[in-house]
Design an enzyme around this catalytic site. Sequence first.
Site, PDB file in Angstrom:
ATOM      1  N   HIS A  25       0.831  -1.204   0.000  1.00  0.00           N
ATOM      2  CA  HIS A  25       0.000   0.000   0.000  1.00  0.00           C
ATOM      3  C   HIS A  25       0.867   1.256   0.000  1.00  0.00           C
ATOM      4  O   HIS A  25       1.245   1.747   1.072  1.00  0.00           O
ATOM      5  CB  HIS A  25      -0.898   0.001   1.238  1.00  0.00           C
ATOM      6  N   GLU A  70     -18.123  -3.579  24.652  1.00  0.00           N
ATOM      7  CA  GLU A  70     -17.324  -4.811  24.784  1.00  0.00           C
ATOM      8  C   GLU A  70     -16.058  -4.756  23.925  1.00  0.00           C
ATOM      9  O   GLU A  70     -14.966  -5.113  24.368  1.00  0.00           O
ATOM     10  CB  GLU A  70     -18.156  -6.039  24.392  1.00  0.00           C
ATOM     11  N   HIS A  81     -29.180 -14.832  24.771  1.00  0.00           N
ATOM     12  CA  HIS A  81     -28.127 -14.676  25.775  1.00  0.00           C
ATOM     13  C   HIS A  81     -27.412 -15.993  26.115  1.00  0.00           C
ATOM     14  O   HIS A  81     -26.453 -15.985  26.877  1.00  0.00           O
ATOM     15  CB  HIS A  81     -28.715 -14.085  27.060  1.00  0.00           C
ATOM     16  N   HIS A 141      -4.003   3.136  -3.385  1.00  0.00           N
ATOM     17  CA  HIS A 141      -4.243   2.598  -2.042  1.00  0.00           C
ATOM     18  C   HIS A 141      -3.501   1.299  -1.790  1.00  0.00           C
ATOM     19  O   HIS A 141      -2.742   1.186  -0.831  1.00  0.00           O
ATOM     20  CB  HIS A 141      -5.739   2.385  -1.792  1.00  0.00           C
TER      21      HIS A 141
HETATM   22  C1  TPP Z   1     -11.802  -4.327   9.738  1.00  0.00           C
HETATM   23  C2  TPP Z   1     -11.235  -4.186   8.371  1.00  0.00           C
HETATM   24  N1  TPP Z   1     -12.063  -4.212   7.313  1.00  0.00           N
HETATM   25  C3  TPP Z   1     -11.561  -4.132   6.064  1.00  0.00           C
HETATM   26  C4  TPP Z   1     -10.228  -4.017   5.841  1.00  0.00           C
HETATM   27  C5  TPP Z   1      -9.662  -3.970   4.431  1.00  0.00           C
HETATM   28  N2  TPP Z   1      -9.213  -2.588   4.148  1.00  0.00           N
HETATM   29  C6  TPP Z   1      -7.931  -2.243   4.259  1.00  0.00           C
HETATM   30  S1  TPP Z   1      -7.697  -0.574   4.048  1.00  0.00           S
HETATM   31  C7  TPP Z   1      -9.341  -0.340   3.800  1.00  0.00           C
HETATM   32  C8  TPP Z   1      -9.907   1.043   3.637  1.00  0.00           C
HETATM   33  C9  TPP Z   1      -9.024   1.961   2.926  1.00  0.00           C
HETATM   34  O1  TPP Z   1      -9.409   3.287   3.143  1.00  0.00           O
HETATM   35  P1  TPP Z   1      -8.684   4.177   4.217  1.00  0.00           P
HETATM   36  O2  TPP Z   1      -8.872   3.607   5.535  1.00  0.00           O
HETATM   37  O3  TPP Z   1      -9.176   5.554   4.002  1.00  0.00           O
HETATM   38  O4  TPP Z   1      -7.154   4.075   3.837  1.00  0.00           O
HETATM   39  P2  TPP Z   1      -6.434   4.793   2.610  1.00  0.00           P
HETATM   40  O5  TPP Z   1      -6.906   4.139   1.358  1.00  0.00           O
HETATM   41  O6  TPP Z   1      -6.777   6.235   2.661  1.00  0.00           O
HETATM   42  O7  TPP Z   1      -4.987   4.521   2.850  1.00  0.00           O
HETATM   43  C10 TPP Z   1     -10.041  -1.543   3.867  1.00  0.00           C
HETATM   44  C11 TPP Z   1     -11.507  -1.663   3.642  1.00  0.00           C
HETATM   45  C12 TPP Z   1      -9.398  -3.976   6.979  1.00  0.00           C
HETATM   46  N3  TPP Z   1      -8.054  -3.880   6.881  1.00  0.00           N
HETATM   47  N4  TPP Z   1      -9.923  -4.046   8.223  1.00  0.00           N
END
Ligand code: TPP
Length: 660
Positions: free
Chosen positions: A27, A403, A465, A258
């Site tokens: 990334h 939680e 529960h 990304h």
């Molecule tokens: C709980 C969770 N859901 C999904 C993902 C997969 N995932 C990695 S980054 C991302 C989102 C990317 O957007 P952002 O957080 O804005 O990061 P940017 O692209 O700006 O670096 C997702 C959905 C993850 N790592 N964790």
Amino acid sequence: MSADTRLLANAIRALAMDAVQAADSGHPGMPMGMADAATVLWTEYLKHDPADPAWPDRDRFVLSAGHGSMLLYALLHLTGYARPTMEEIRGFRQLNSPCAGHPENFLLEAVEATTGPLGQGFGMAVGMAIAERHLNAVFGDGLVDHRTWVIASDGDLMEGVNHEAAGLAGHLRLGRLNVLWDDNSITIDGSTALSTSEDVVARYRAYGWHAVRCDGLDPDDVRRALDAAIADPRPSLIACRTIIGFGAPNKQGTAATHGAALGAEEVAAARAELVWEHAPFELPEPILGAWRSAGAARRADREAWRGRLEANRQRDEYLRRVEGGLPDGFSLGDHVAGLIAAPQKAATRKASELALAAINARIPETVGGSADLTGSNNTRTKSLKPLTREDYSGRYIFYGIREFGMAAAMNGMALHGGIIPYGGTFLIFSDYCRPAIRLSALQQVRVVYVMTHDSIGLGEDGPTHQPIEQLAGLRAMPNLDVYRPADAVETAECWELALARKEGPSLLALTRQSVPQVRTEAADENRCGRGGYRLRAASARRRAVLIATGSEVHVALAVADRLEAQGIGADVVSMPCWSRFDVQDAAYRNDILPEGVFLVSIEAGATLGWERYTGRRGLNIGIDRFGASAPAEDVFGRFGFTAEAIAPRILEGLDQHRSG
Ligand SMILES: Cc1ncc(C[n+]2csc(CCOP(=O)(O)OP(=O)(O)O)c2C)c(N)n1
Ligand SMILES: [Mg+2]
């Protein structure tokens, strides 16, 4: 804008795009967008010393947006940590490199937390900030006086757990927590406008945070915002407006940067754009030199701190807690002896409270809590006063109905060090915090989960529960010790084991309803330490072994009585912890669960997994459907958890076993 900062930041950009390009995986966008803000933070604000990554009074830095791992690896290398080496950065995302896809706390000492599951790094940082204030209240400014910094992405602030964590942080007024939000308006699917239109800054203000905006690509503006954050007594959100993939001229600002390599052409274009004329993984001396001297700038702080530590009368106690050793000679042996002398019929949640009374009196570093079920989880012992924004020295946290936030915060406290956190909720709601339990296990931290109301035995609250599949699911998790003690003695033994286990979390599944004490004879060892043991041997010739846990152990004893009355010998094995039993040697396991004998499991939960002990010809008595709402005794009757109902099933099974 400071040209110097941009030059330093470009070293991060180059390392990130080149490492991702070499791996053809990773990334680059986030590190390239946040490079300037991160450079300001790490060269001018962060209190750390690369020569001593474990310095207890260092600032904590959590890259909650773990997908931007190259940002962290670059920062560590550039500021002069021994690891990762450049060779290790070249091996980004490859086997044997500690520069894993997402930062892992067990691969690099300077990585404070494993991150990647969005939102959880933020939640752990809240726990670190709580730990800092608590230890400050106990040991004073001379030993404990640091900040917790976070870089979070859009995803971190969309995930629900940030709501729980931020609400708790605002309530506790954790002013030393500062979160830099990479406000780039891009997520994987494209613009954030596709999925969100909330005002994040206003939301954080509503939580009681200080929230400020800045241009994340302008170092001076970042400095202004960081200064304001530090000056404010509330936790701070610093919204850094950035451009994802900044410096890659054709792709910046788009989701394309990304999570994929930029491609050779775009990397070359970015080199031109950034005027970065060096080969991949090559750092020019003036730039590396500037980074290294910035990295060393706080060394004097550490040396001064060492001096204060040596002169501090609490030195030994402080070091003991930070290093994680229990007080000398800690044991619950006397407590267990008391139970043997005067057996108790008690719910194991109550037994846990009795054990905790002894534990909390002897281990001052425990910090307990509950997600709004204090009276049900029996987690607060009399001596514990609450930890509040007015008094951080308290050892009991009212987490509220959070939680996941609670579990993430406990991970943060354990990672910070100096604290042994435990926290309670109903076992059914382990599902609400399971992702954080998983990170406790993955990160190898000592967190104790106190999960009560562990079966249909909770009765009237009914199927929503009543845990069914939770135990099976939790037992499937690597490095989590799941305990289901049968009585007050086993509960104390399991607590002792959980506290002694520095290398991972433990979960205690405890009853709501009373159970008789089945352990009435003194033992010369902690019998639960074996995971499973013969509680009572057969009198008549042994034909069956009944393996039970928790509230079904006394039922198994009653079943065995009935079988023995008919001349059928049956051992009763109590099996409070599978994972501990599984690591016993084969001779022990075969002695407890012998070949050729009819093996029966009895547990008021999903049968999934019990075949591993009973084999294909054994019998698994459990519940493979949802429960029912009624008084406990009636529900146990309905699902056949009585000696009258179980004994005939075993007799029938024995016939088939013989003829099979
Ligand atoms: C709980 C969770 N859901 C999904 C993902 C997969 N995932 C990695 S980054 C991302 C989102 C990317 O957007 P952002 O957080 O804005 O990061 P940017 O692209 O700006 O670096 C997702 C959905 C993850 N790592 N964790
Ligand atoms: Mg984003």
